[in-house]
Design an enzyme around this catalytic site. Structure first.
Site, PDB file in Angstrom:
ATOM      1  N   TRP A 237       1.059  -0.853  -0.322  1.00 16.12           N
ATOM      2  CA  TRP A 237       0.055  -0.137  -0.399  1.00 16.12           C
ATOM      3  C   TRP A 237       1.159   0.820  -0.003  1.00 16.12           C
ATOM      4  CZ3 TRP A 237      -3.303   3.343   4.241  1.00 16.12           C
ATOM      5  CH2 TRP A 237      -4.224   3.721   3.097  1.00 16.12           C
ATOM      6  N   HIS A 238       0.382   2.440  -0.738  1.00 20.77           N
ATOM      7  CA  HIS A 238       1.280   4.105  -0.589  1.00 20.77           C
ATOM      8  C   HIS A 238       0.151   4.453  -0.086  1.00 20.77           C
ATOM      9  CE1 HIS A 238       2.838   0.988  -3.492  1.00 20.77           C
ATOM     10  NE2 HIS A 238       4.526   1.392  -3.418  1.00 20.77           N
ATOM     11  N   SER A 239       0.696   5.605   0.724  1.00 22.84           N
ATOM     12  CA  SER A 239       0.188   6.273   1.433  1.00 22.84           C
ATOM     13  C   SER A 239       1.085   7.550   1.105  1.00 22.84           C
ATOM     14  CB  SER A 239       0.129   5.719   2.881  1.00 22.84           C
ATOM     15  OG  SER A 239      -0.345   7.614   3.395  1.00 22.84           O
TER      16      SER A 239
END
Ligand code: BDR
Ligand code: CA
Length: 312
Positions: A237-239
């Protein structure tokens, strides 16, 4: 008096904005002065309501200043397909009790820049509309900003919203061009850096299990976005905004960066919103963009876990 660093955040919450804000709320070294709100991921009414709600959940009472409800010149598509129609996963939360301030975000930026001249850390997590407006109202603003860090851009042209452009810049390229044409030094966390700092969905799910209202709320508002992202990008996941906040709050954990001239394209059927970086110093233009390439991944993950109420 306090020796904490005065911090002002301009944001369009937004699921990843929310994680970044929780990180900022959690910092003891920074004095959070307020949240300036812009349209971007979704409309201004939603982004303002989301900011107020997140503050309530986290027990934070900083002022929330609504700003621009649209880009400076041309209308743009929002990102509700990523963040939900309301920007917080459409969970139907009870609106916050607190109301936003009546002062416009651009004016709040100017006022705080005077109150904390030379010291202010300004972080932008959304389109640059409010900041561009502030610069146009007072062109001396850049002289009073201690550090400006922008989440935006795709520094080798690998965009997320079009072939070459990243969302925050593409939403309001005119505003981005004003900002990158006005500030002598801007730290940049771009989308391509974000892709180099993913973390495992599985690990994130474990952090969300912390017994803390922040973790519970974030679990709910981010669920749809995480499912969408897993289908699109796989097990990591990328934030984007969380990575930007980490680099803003803890510059000592930045490992690699390069400083170059960065130009924002406002025209072209494929290039509008692209950030063209002069990697080889061909332009002779002043290198105003400090491009953050890598940060300490373990520290980044630890800071997220702590922001969600977890104990390391
Ligand atoms: C940026 O665009 C928005 O959708 C996110 O909140 C982030 O600020 C990433 O391109
Ligand atoms: Ca954002």
């Amino acid at each position: 008096m306090t020796d904490r660093i005065p911090l002002l955040i301009d944001t369009d919450p937004g699921v990843d904005d929310a994680l970044a804000l929780l990180m900022a709320f959690n910092s003891r070294q920074h004095e959070l002065l307020g949240l300036c709100i812009t349209a971007g991921n979704v409309g201004l009414d939603y982004t303002t309501a989301n900011a107020l709600k997140l503050c309530e959940v986290a027990g934070v009472t900083v002022p929330v200043y609504p700003g621009c409800d649209r880009p400076l010149v041309f209308a743009a598509e929002d990102a509700s397909y990523v963040h939900g129609r309301d920007g917080f996963g459409d969970i139907g939360y009870e609106p916050a009790q607190r109301r936003p301030e009546s002062e416009h975000a651009a004016l709040a930026i100017l006022r705080e820049s005077h109150a904390h001249a030379g010291q202010l850390l300004l972080v932008t997590l959304g389109p640059l509309t409010n900041l561009a407006l502030a610069v146009r109202l007072d062109p001396t603003l850049p002289e009073r900003i201690g550090r400006l860090l922008v989440m935006g851009g795709a520094v080798t042209g690998k965009g997320n919203t079009s072939i070459a452009a990243e969302f925050n810049i593409a939403f309001d390229p005119e505003a981005a061009a004003i900002v990158f044409g006005s500030f002598p030094r801007i730290e940049v966390v771009d989308w391509e850096a974000v892709l180099r700092h993913g973390f495992l969905h599985k690990r994130f799910e474990a952090w969300l299990a912390a017994e803390d209202p922040r973790a519970g709320f974030y679990d709910r508002i981010s669920r749809k976005t995480r499912q969408w992202a897993e289908g699109k990008r796989g097990e990591y996941w990328h934030s984007a905004d969380a990575l930007a906040m980490m680099a803003a709050l803890y510059p000592e954990h930045v490992i690699e960066k390069e400083r170059h001239y960065l130009h924002v394209e406002t025209a072209g059927s494929q290039s509008r919103g692209a950030t063209v970086v002069d990697w080889l110093e061909r332009s002779g233009q002043p290198a105003q963009a400090e491009i953050i390439l890598t940060v300490n991944q373990a520290r980044f993950e630890a800071l997220i876990q702590e922001a969600l109420g977890g104990h390391i």
